[in-house]
Design a protein around this motif. Structure first.
Motif, PDB file in Angstrom:
ATOM      1  N   ALA A 187      18.846  38.606  18.650  1.00 33.76           N
ATOM      2  CA  ALA A 187      18.572  38.413  17.142  1.00 33.76           C
ATOM      3  C   ALA A 187      19.217  37.636  16.439  1.00 33.76           C
ATOM      4  O   ALA A 187      18.833  36.951  15.632  1.00 33.76           O
ATOM      5  N   VAL A 188      20.529  37.530  16.707  1.00 25.53           N
ATOM      6  CA  VAL A 188      21.524  36.711  16.105  1.00 25.53           C
ATOM      7  C   VAL A 188      21.002  35.284  16.028  1.00 25.53           C
ATOM      8  O   VAL A 188      20.997  34.425  15.135  1.00 25.53           O
ATOM      9  N   ASN A 189      20.476  34.971  17.238  1.00 29.99           N
ATOM     10  CA  ASN A 189      20.031  33.746  17.597  1.00 29.99           C
ATOM     11  C   ASN A 189      18.777  33.359  17.367  1.00 29.99           C
ATOM     12  O   ASN A 189      17.977  32.121  17.667  1.00 29.99           O
ATOM     13  N   ASP A 190      17.774  34.358  16.904  1.00 26.77           N
ATOM     14  CA  ASP A 190      16.395  34.254  16.777  1.00 26.77           C
ATOM     15  C   ASP A 190      15.751  33.667  18.215  1.00 26.77           C
ATOM     16  O   ASP A 190      14.717  33.063  17.823  1.00 26.77           O
ATOM     17  N   LEU A 191      16.092  34.158  19.274  1.00 23.95           N
ATOM     18  CA  LEU A 191      15.707  33.656  20.453  1.00 23.95           C
ATOM     19  C   LEU A 191      14.019  34.067  20.622  1.00 23.95           C
ATOM     20  O   LEU A 191      13.440  33.259  21.301  1.00 23.95           O
ATOM     21  N   VAL A 196       8.846  31.750  21.095  1.00 16.25           N
ATOM     22  CA  VAL A 196       7.421  31.969  21.107  1.00 16.25           C
ATOM     23  C   VAL A 196       6.834  30.760  20.083  1.00 16.25           C
ATOM     24  O   VAL A 196       5.811  30.123  20.507  1.00 16.25           O
ATOM     25  N   SER A 197       7.511  30.280  19.042  1.00 18.83           N
ATOM     26  CA  SER A 197       7.209  29.337  18.297  1.00 18.83           C
ATOM     27  C   SER A 197       6.895  27.987  19.099  1.00 18.83           C
ATOM     28  O   SER A 197       6.002  27.206  19.279  1.00 18.83           O
ATOM     29  N   GLY A 198       7.927  27.763  20.075  1.00 16.77           N
ATOM     30  CA  GLY A 198       7.854  26.531  20.980  1.00 16.77           C
ATOM     31  C   GLY A 198       6.971  26.680  21.943  1.00 16.77           C
ATOM     32  O   GLY A 198       6.170  25.448  22.186  1.00 16.77           O
ATOM     33  N   ALA A 199       6.640  27.906  22.459  1.00 13.31           N
ATOM     34  CA  ALA A 199       5.608  27.948  23.564  1.00 13.31           C
ATOM     35  C   ALA A 199       4.104  27.875  22.944  1.00 13.31           C
ATOM     36  O   ALA A 199       3.466  26.931  23.322  1.00 13.31           O
ATOM     37  N   LEU A 200       3.957  28.113  21.753  1.00 13.79           N
ATOM     38  CA  LEU A 200       2.629  27.912  21.003  1.00 13.79           C
ATOM     39  C   LEU A 200       2.501  26.590  20.797  1.00 13.79           C
ATOM     40  O   LEU A 200       1.353  26.012  20.771  1.00 13.79           O
ATOM     41  N   ASN A 201       3.575  26.043  20.149  1.00 13.19           N
ATOM     42  CA  ASN A 201       3.352  24.584  19.772  1.00 13.19           C
ATOM     43  C   ASN A 201       3.032  23.647  20.907  1.00 13.19           C
ATOM     44  O   ASN A 201       2.404  22.708  21.005  1.00 13.19           O
ATOM     45  N   SER A 202       3.683  23.994  22.145  1.00  6.84           N
ATOM     46  CA  SER A 202       3.661  23.252  23.301  1.00  6.84           C
ATOM     47  C   SER A 202       2.131  23.442  23.826  1.00  6.84           C
ATOM     48  O   SER A 202       1.644  22.626  24.430  1.00  6.84           O
ATOM     49  N   ASN A 203       1.635  24.746  23.986  1.00 11.32           N
ATOM     50  CA  ASN A 203       0.401  24.864  24.499  1.00 11.32           C
ATOM     51  C   ASN A 203      -0.769  24.227  23.530  1.00 11.32           C
ATOM     52  O   ASN A 203      -1.714  23.670  23.834  1.00 11.32           O
ATOM     53  N   PHE A 204      -0.381  23.983  22.026  1.00 13.25           N
ATOM     54  CA  PHE A 204      -1.421  23.222  21.429  1.00 13.25           C
ATOM     55  C   PHE A 204      -1.035  21.844  21.818  1.00 13.25           C
ATOM     56  O   PHE A 204      -2.207  21.173  21.728  1.00 13.25           O
ATOM     57  N   ALA A 205      -0.190  21.368  21.905  1.00 14.28           N
ATOM     58  CA  ALA A 205       0.023  19.817  22.607  1.00 14.28           C
ATOM     59  C   ALA A 205      -0.772  19.828  23.650  1.00 14.28           C
ATOM     60  O   ALA A 205      -1.320  18.702  24.084  1.00 14.28           O
ATOM     61  N   PHE A 206      -0.533  20.809  24.708  1.00 21.50           N
ATOM     62  CA  PHE A 206      -1.358  20.777  25.950  1.00 21.50           C
ATOM     63  C   PHE A 206      -2.935  20.733  25.984  1.00 21.50           C
ATOM     64  O   PHE A 206      -3.611  19.642  26.414  1.00 21.50           O
ATOM     65  N   TYR A 207      -3.525  21.407  24.837  1.00 18.22           N
ATOM     66  CA  TYR A 207      -4.723  21.403  24.459  1.00 18.22           C
ATOM     67  C   TYR A 207      -5.405  19.946  23.936  1.00 18.22           C
ATOM     68  O   TYR A 207      -6.305  19.356  24.255  1.00 18.22           O
ATOM     69  N   ALA A 271      29.019  26.912  13.129  1.00 18.20           N
ATOM     70  CA  ALA A 271      28.932  26.031  14.211  1.00 18.20           C
ATOM     71  C   ALA A 271      28.167  26.439  15.328  1.00 18.20           C
ATOM     72  O   ALA A 271      26.949  25.541  15.835  1.00 18.20           O
ATOM     73  N   GLY A 272      27.859  27.505  15.603  1.00 18.22           N
ATOM     74  CA  GLY A 272      27.206  28.183  16.621  1.00 18.22           C
ATOM     75  C   GLY A 272      25.602  28.078  16.066  1.00 18.22           C
ATOM     76  O   GLY A 272      24.565  27.661  16.953  1.00 18.22           O
ATOM     77  N   GLN A 273      25.354  28.330  15.128  1.00 15.51           N
ATOM     78  CA  GLN A 273      23.922  28.357  14.461  1.00 15.51           C
ATOM     79  C   GLN A 273      23.348  26.899  14.230  1.00 15.51           C
ATOM     80  O   GLN A 273      22.211  26.757  14.359  1.00 15.51           O
ATOM     81  N   ALA A 274      24.449  25.867  13.974  1.00 19.30           N
ATOM     82  CA  ALA A 274      23.927  24.495  13.866  1.00 19.30           C
ATOM     83  C   ALA A 274      23.516  23.904  15.099  1.00 19.30           C
ATOM     84  O   ALA A 274      22.556  23.383  15.226  1.00 19.30           O
ATOM     85  N   LEU A 275      24.594  24.431  16.261  1.00 21.13           N
ATOM     86  CA  LEU A 275      23.972  24.071  17.494  1.00 21.13           C
ATOM     87  C   LEU A 275      22.710  24.639  17.996  1.00 21.13           C
ATOM     88  O   LEU A 275      21.784  23.919  18.763  1.00 21.13           O
ATOM     89  N   ASN A 276      22.526  25.905  17.740  1.00 20.53           N
ATOM     90  CA  ASN A 276      21.160  26.535  18.215  1.00 20.53           C
ATOM     91  C   ASN A 276      20.281  25.699  17.589  1.00 20.53           C
ATOM     92  O   ASN A 276      19.002  25.503  18.308  1.00 20.53           O
ATOM     93  N   SER A 277      20.446  25.437  16.283  1.00 20.00           N
ATOM     94  CA  SER A 277      18.916  24.842  15.472  1.00 20.00           C
ATOM     95  C   SER A 277      18.848  23.537  16.091  1.00 20.00           C
ATOM     96  O   SER A 277      17.631  22.965  16.371  1.00 20.00           O
ATOM     97  N   ALA A 278      19.894  22.736  16.336  1.00 20.84           N
ATOM     98  CA  ALA A 278      19.569  21.218  16.743  1.00 20.84           C
ATOM     99  C   ALA A 278      19.127  21.341  18.313  1.00 20.84           C
ATOM    100  O   ALA A 278      18.210  20.642  18.662  1.00 20.84           O
ATOM    101  N   LEU A 279      19.492  22.154  19.209  1.00 21.30           N
ATOM    102  CA  LEU A 279      19.048  22.403  20.493  1.00 21.30           C
ATOM    103  C   LEU A 279      17.501  22.598  20.517  1.00 21.30           C
ATOM    104  O   LEU A 279      17.034  22.174  21.229  1.00 21.30           O
ATOM    105  N   PHE A 280      17.260  23.752  19.702  1.00 22.89           N
ATOM    106  CA  PHE A 280      15.761  24.186  19.696  1.00 22.89           C
ATOM    107  C   PHE A 280      14.934  22.907  19.216  1.00 22.89           C
ATOM    108  O   PHE A 280      13.794  22.623  19.548  1.00 22.89           O
ATOM    109  N   ALA A 281      15.454  22.257  18.230  1.00 22.72           N
ATOM    110  CA  ALA A 281      14.655  21.006  17.438  1.00 22.72           C
ATOM    111  C   ALA A 281      14.322  19.971  18.664  1.00 22.72           C
ATOM    112  O   ALA A 281      13.296  19.510  18.854  1.00 22.72           O
TER     113      ALA A 281
END
Length: 307
Positions: A187-191, A196-207, A271-281
């Motif tokens: 929850a803290v890192n909204d994993l 889910v957002s990443g998977a949906l966007n990737s599947n859209f890119a696949f289509y 610092a942790g939230q900034a890294l999490n955000s950057a990595l997911f981007a």
């Protein structure tokens, strides 16, 4: 139209700052945890210009985290999923040519290069990086990095992921305190939402790749693609949630609750939230590109135009 990336090809990012069933799941988790500190930590990925020259401290942080070794595991996961894609989409027509295409798309060096190029450097200050490197220089930080890598590597072996999932489910059923900690960590890192957002966007890119590559007799409207992708949301969410608990149960099983708490507290900092955000981007851009390329390549084999 129900084609999508298979789970073996598109796996969760599973990095908050990042990342054998003989005697039963508990025994398996214990034996794997005991071997985590012996994991080989030398990445085979060569430093790339994007970070080695422009942001060496950030690249050093990623190395401290075992990030490049995890990229190598992700590369292996993607390559291993190639035969399943072929079986689902163009059975018997891929062979060595398809295997070579998938290996190129999932090249670990390509993944590192594209990820580094997409990483939003402005989200991390020098102070953020110093704070994070200080954590990974501690015994707890080193054990976190080793555990995340060992768990990801072990999931390549048959039966390990299923056993970890069974252990997580068993602990959840008995209200084991570790499950509460993992739930907080997620929850803290909204994993769940980020994955889910990443998977949906990737599947859209696949289509889009399938359509642009000529897989269909007629171009597919984007609104239809979006409808298909969103129709997979509930299944993707359930699958990713199950995977996260299985992975983290194994990755952090060698940590005491107080040590896991220290890690959670770090991820909750600025610092942790900034890294999490950057990595997911960075991962979002990387996997959108990979997914699109896979779609285009698969389209050529579906239409019989592969080279």
């Amino acid at each position: 139209m129900t084609m999508s990336l298979t789970r073996s090809v598109l796996r969760p990012f599973a990095l908050a700052l990042a990342l054998p069933v003989l005697a039963g799941p508990a025994a398996q988790a214990q034996s794997l945890a005991q071997g985590q500190t012996q994991v080989e930590t030398q990445s085979q990925i060569a430093p790339t210009t994007a970070l080695a020259e422009t942001a060496p401290e950030l690249r050093a942080l990623l190395a401290d985290m075992g990030f490049y070794q995890i990229l190598e595991v992700m590369s292996a996961e993607g390559i291993a999923g190639g035969p399943e894609m072929e079986a689902d989409m163009f059975p018997g027509r891929g062979g060595a040519a398809w295997a070579a295409v998938v290996a190129g798309i999932y090249s670990a060096d390509r993944m590192a290069r594209d990820f580094e190029a997409a990483l939003p450097l402005d989200r991390l200050t020098p102070e953020h990086i110093d704070t994070l490197r200080a954590f990974y220089a501690t015994d707890i930080g080193a054990r976190v990095a080793a555990g995340e890598l060992a768990a990801r590597q072990s999931f390549l072996e048959p039966g390990v992921e299923e056993a970890a999932g069974e252990l997580a489910a068993s602990r959840a059923a008995e209200d084991h305190p570790r499950i509460a900690l993992l739930t907080e960590f997620i929850a803290v890192n909204d994993l769940v939402e980020l994955n889910v957002s990443g998977a949906l966007n990737s599947n859209f890119a696949f289509y889009r790749g399938l359509s642009d590559g000529g897989a269909f007799a007629q171009p597919i409207p984007e609104d239809l693609m979006l409808t298909e992708v969103w129709g997979q949301e509930a299944e993707i969410r359930a699958d990713l949630t199950e995977w996260l608990y299985a992975y983290q149960t194994l990755a952090y099983d060698d940590l005491e609750d107080a040590q896991l708490r220290a890690y959670i507290d770090l991820t909750a900092t600025e610092a942790g939230q900034a890294l999490n955000s950057a990595l997911f981007a960075g991962f979002a851009a990387l996997f959108d590109s990979i997914s699109y390329d896979l779609g285009v390549a698969a389209a050529h084999f579906i239409s019989g135009e592969e080279t």
